[in-house]
Each structure stands twice: as structure tokens, then as C-alpha cells.
Design a protein around this motif. Structure first.
Motif: not given
Length: 203
Positions: A128-148
Motif C-alpha cells: 500500500g505504500a505507493h497508494h499512501v504516497i499518492s494520497e499524501l502527495a496529492g493532498g499536499l499539492g492541493d494545499i500548495g506545496y511543491t512536490i519534487p
């Protein structure tokens, strides 16, 4: 100017219990410090954070202090274990509280998370790690963070039950090298944004 990083550890284990997530995060922290970054770590479960989607939900709320640390950091490492294929409940609560940052702006009317970078770290002895990464990275991107690119690392046991991160050396070489790469990518993009900030959104 020294870059600053904040690690939000979303383990379900209160201090001083051993945290697998903390152990993998230490690899990223060590690399960040080698690159000259000042790092602070928080174990959110110790703070008894109430639910909500505001920066401050009232008396006794510890989140405003966390919010100040977020605003004082150019780099965020969002670290969580995996439970039933999802981020921990602590991680979800943190994202919900960070939702308020979407409508908060700086002096130039940019969302306050602009020109900050974030990466994700995941542990768990299940898939489930890739799923968790996708969920969190997507949320952080919505908030405005840049995800390298490749700003993540994870460790899991694979299919079926098995030992936790602290109980085996299996797979750690890959997780650690990926974590060091993650740290380097976060620092490189944070430095670039410091020198060439993202402008306010076009109206």
C-alpha cells in the motif's frame, strides 16, 4: 540563508515507544543535516490534536503551534505508517488541519504553502505504500506545496504478514538510498524556489 525542515511523524505510537516510521525518517534527517538543513521533528500523536479544518479550533488546541512550525520551514517531510492500506489516522487529521492553509495567504497574496516543498515517507509491513504516497502527495499539492520528483521513500514487507522495519534488514538498503535521494531533491528544489519564488496566482 539556512534552509529549515520539519518532519511530521504520524505514527500511532506515543513517545517514548519505538517508532518504525521514526527510524526510517532518521535516514532522511541525517542526509538533510549533511546538506546543511536545520531539522525539527514532531511526533503528532503526542500532541492530542483535535479534529477540524481550521488553524485554531479553540482553547487548548496544540495545532496553531504546529502551523507556525510549518510556516517557519521551507521543507516538509510527511511521514506515516501504513494501516489497512492507508495513511494513519494521525496523518489524515494533520492533512485536514492543514486544509486551512489553502485560504491563508502571504503578503503577496500567495497561498502560504507556496514556495515550500514536501516529500512523503511511508513504512509498514503490508502493501500500500505507493497508494499512501499518492494520497499524501496529492493532498499536499492541493494545499500548495511543491512536490519534487522522487521526493519519497518507503519500506514495506510485501504481501502477507511479516516483521516490521525495526525487526529486519530486508529491503533497507533500497529504502535508505531512496531516502537520501529524496533529501537531495527536496533541498535542490527548496533552494531553487528560495532564489526564484513562484509568483502569486493569476486572477
Amino acid at each position: 540563508m539556512t534552509l529549515r525542515a520539519l518532519v511530521l511523524n504520524c505514527t500511532l505510537k506515543k513517545s517514548p515507544a519505538e517508532s518504525n516510521t521514526d527510524q526510517l525518517a532518521s535516514v532522511v534527517v541525517t542526509e538533510l543535516e549533511k546538506l546543511g538543513v536545520a531539522v525539527e521533528q514532531l511526533r503528532l500523536v503526542d500532541l492530542d490534536i483535535p479534529p477540524g479544518v481550521d488553524t485554531d479550533v479553540g482553547p487548548g488546541d496544540p495545532w496553531p503551534a504546529v502551523h507556525e512550525k510549518l510556516l517557519g520551514s521551507e521543507i516538509l517531510v510527511f511521514a506515516t505508517p501504513t494501516w489497512v492500506g492507508h495513511p494513519s489516522s494521525v496523518a489524515q487529521r494533520a492533512l485536514e488541519r492543514m486544509d486551512a492553509m489553502i485560504s491563508e495567504t502571504d503578503d503577496e497574496q500567495r497561498p502560504v504553502a507556496y514556495n515550500r516543498v514536501a516529500g512523503v515517507l511511508v513504512t509498514g509491513n503490508e502493501d500500500g505504500a505507493h497508494h499512501v504516497i499518492s494520497e499524501l502527495a496529492g493532498g499536499l499539492g492541493d494545499i500548495g506545496y511543491t512536490i519534487p520528483g522522487q521526493a519519497w521513500t518507503y519500506w514495506n514487507r510485501g504481501p502477507g504478514p511479516g516483521p516490521s522495519y525495526a525487526d529486519t534488514d530486508e529491503g533497507k538498503d533500497w529504502s535508505h538510498s531512496t531516502g537520501r535521494a529524496m533529501a537531495g531533491n527536496l533541498v535542490a528544489v527548496a533552494a531553487a524556489l528560495r532564489d526564484q519564488p513562484i509568483p502569486p496566482p493569476r486572477s
